[in-house]
Design an enzyme around this catalytic site. Structure first.
Site, short mmCIF file in Angstrom:
data_model
loop_
_atom_site.label_atom_id
_atom_site.label_comp_id
_atom_site.label_asym_id
_atom_site.label_seq_id
_atom_site.Cartn_x
_atom_site.Cartn_y
_atom_site.Cartn_z
CG ASP A 124 -0.29 -0.16 2.52
OD1 ASP A 124 0.95 -0.02 2.56
OD2 ASP A 124 -0.97 -0.44 3.53
CG ASP A 152 1.54 1.71 4.94
OD1 ASP A 152 2.56 1.03 4.67
OD2 ASP A 152 0.58 1.24 5.58
CG ASP A 203 1.74 -4.09 3.10
OD1 ASP A 203 1.79 -2.85 3.20
OD2 ASP A 203 2.62 -4.76 2.52
CB VAL A 232 -4.30 0.46 8.33
CG1 VAL A 232 -3.99 -0.43 9.52
CG2 VAL A 232 -5.78 0.72 8.21
CD GLU A 262 -6.08 3.51 20.15
OE1 GLU A 262 -6.04 2.35 19.71
OE2 GLU A 262 -5.06 4.19 20.34
CB SER A 312 26.97 1.28 11.12
OG SER A 312 28.06 2.01 11.63
#
Lengths: 120, 419
Positions: free
Chosen positions: B30, B32, B52, B57, B89, B107
């Protein structure tokens, strides 16, 4: 790049030498052992076997003649000394010195190997 | 390049090259910037996507309709409590100052590591190499165990302790909200490029706590005339200010940025130079001094300045590192931004060593054995503990309040869908 080829070569030759020492085996067996440890995923084992086919006999011959990994890798062209620069080496120099050891090693490996390396 | 010129591989090659350059997930249907796949910049690097297919989302998003119907921010908290009809939530996360943690690093931040069993003949086995493909797909980095965004139990020795895990423990609403935007060779000179892969929307997402931690590459390079190639303080200031300007246009209001100073790399030579490198342990013939000299000779050393037998050069490198750290410190004091506040702290290498020595360890055990350069798993974990305590002591508002519903969230949502 060239530097990484040199580091990789010194690393692999060191490992072959030390695997033979640890398992009290020949260098050829050590090389086969190293490839057998690698996963088949991403063709890692296949690549190892292919490289072993190309370089293996020459590396083994040189190790059998007590050449250290630095000398082996310079002899097969994976490490190169730049003009006016010192030899880059990981191990302490051998008694005969780098120049002599590398010349002797180069005599041992056929020109064909250098062509293989170049082609690869 | 030869292989990539084949017509059927051209597109794939271009995609891989683009993603490697952009530090974005390889598998992200998707678009994102979050993935269901672990490696190739997937969820080992930033919180696992939970859908995905829908670009709306992803971890870190402010919940849509309090996630009554679905988990829009992937924190594992969603649905409605049947007892009172209030969305979980809303009940558990509203007003808790939940936020994500983001690292802009090098790194060390990405946690570069070459397992010593790969180069030690006596420890080699099929099992020892079983993680090789995964390590390659993660650029030889192990962000999933790192000190800032680590979340999996370490399988490379030591243990995992990270700022993300601390932040998640403090508030379970932060579950999966982490991003490790680091790369090998990361420095102030390339951070502006790197920061472009950061995924945060001012409009839709929660605030974030961003840590800028480039601990060495501004003074580290492989050139023989290494000092000439080090970043200068004024350049450091310009580079970081540009990155902060960019962040100001990206981060939601109420975010925070912590700048950490550079490490003092004299620690490496002082603690390692006469010890044997893994390749020299069997025959006692290769010390780190030999190893450093070999890499420097090939112009492949990650840090000629500190990996040198020349004490004057090592001191000069540390002096420049200190100047660059001072530039960051000044910047944190003087610059103000609309969407975040800025803090500075020294890289706590000395404190890590002291803590480790107090528990009976030795300083050399904190350095990666194969490369002889990076902080290892133990150093990363202890570093996280020290940084967390410092933030808690000096800037507690950065971390948000402790969520009073922590136990209830665990009781209802268990592991919140895991990582």
């Amino acid at each position: 790049n060239k530097q990484h080829s040199c580091i990789g070569c010194v690393l692999v030759v060191s490992i072959i030498e030390q695997l033979a020492q640890v398992h009290n085996s020949t260098e050829k067996e050590a090389l086969e052992r190293l490839c057998s440890y690698l996963p088949a995923k991403l063709h890692l084992q296949g690549a190892c076997i292919l490289i072993a086919e190309i370089f293996g006999p020459h590396i083994i011959e040189l190790i059998e003649h007590k050449m250290n990994p630095d000398v082996v890798c310079h002899s097969i062209g994976l490490c190169k000394r730049k003009a006016g620069q010192p030899f880059c080496h990981l191990y302490p120099p051998t008694k005969m010195g780098f120049n002599v050891a590398i010349k002797e090693s180069e005599r041992m490996v056929a020109n064909q190997l250098k062509e293989n390396v170049h082609r690869l | 390049s030869g292989v990539c010129s084949l017509p059927f591989l051209k597109q794939l090659c271009e995609k891989i090259q683009l993603l490697i350059r952009c530090k974005l997930p390889f598998e992200d249907l998707d678009g994102d910037k979050f993935s269901l796949y672990p490696t190739l910049r997937g969820y080992h690097w930033r919180g696992r996507d939970c859908d995905d297919v829908q670009a709306s989302v992803y971890p870190g998003r402010r919940p849509h309709n309090w996630d009554a119907d679905k988990d829009s921010n992937c924190n594992g908290i969603w649905g409605v409590d049947p007892k009172d009809g209030i969305a979980y939530e809303q009940k558990f996360c509203k007003g808790t100052e939940s936020k994500g943690i983001i690292l802009l690093g090098d790194s060390a931040g990405a946690h570069f590591h070459i397992p010593p069993e790969w180069v030690t003949a006596s420890q080699m086995s099929v099992k020892a190499f079983s993680n090789l493909p995964e390590a390659f797909a993660n650029e030889l980095d192990w962000p999933q165990f790192s000190g800032v965004t680590g979340f999996l139990n370490a399988t490379i020795g030591g243990w995992t302790e990270s700022l993300y895990l601390y932040l998640r423990k403090r508030n379970r609403c932060n579950h999966r909200d982490y991003q490790n935007i680091s790369k090998n060779g990361g420095s102030s000179n390339n951070v502006l490029e790197l920061v472009k892969s950061l995924a945060r929307s001012q409009q839709f997402d929660k605030p974030a706590f961003v840590i800028f931690s480039m601990i060495g590459n501004d003074v580290c390079n492989g050139y023989p005339d290494t000092v000439e190639h080090m970043t200068r303080p004024e350049q450091m200031r310009t580079n970081v200010m540009q990155a902060l300007q960019y962040l100001n246009g990206l981060l939601p209001k109420g975010s925070h940025v912590l700048l950490t100073g550079l490490a003092d790399g004299r620690f490496l030579w002082d603690n390692l130079h006469d010890r044997f490198h893994p390749l020299g342990q069997l025959n006692k013939d290769v010390t780190y001094e030999h190893f450093y000299s070999f890499l420097s000779c090939l112009q492949s050393a990650p840090c000629v300045g500190w990996m040198s037998a020349n004490a004057t050069l090592r001191n000069l490198t540390s002096e420049r590192a200190l100047q660059l750290s001072s530039a960051l410190k000044e910047l944190a004091k003087s610059e103000k931004y609309a969407n975040f506040d800025v803090f500075y702290m020294d890289y706590p290498l000395k404190e890590v060593a002291e803590m480790w020595q107090k528990s009976g360890g030795e300083a050399w055990q904190l350095i990666e054995p194969v490369d002889g350069f990076h902080p290892n798993q133990v150093a990363s974990a202890l570093g996280a503990r020290i940084i967390w305590k410092k933030i808690l002591r000096e800037w507690p508002h950065v971390l948000g309040k402790e969520n009073p519903s922590k136990d209830e969230i665990i009781a209802v949502f268990k592991d919140q869908g895991g990582h």
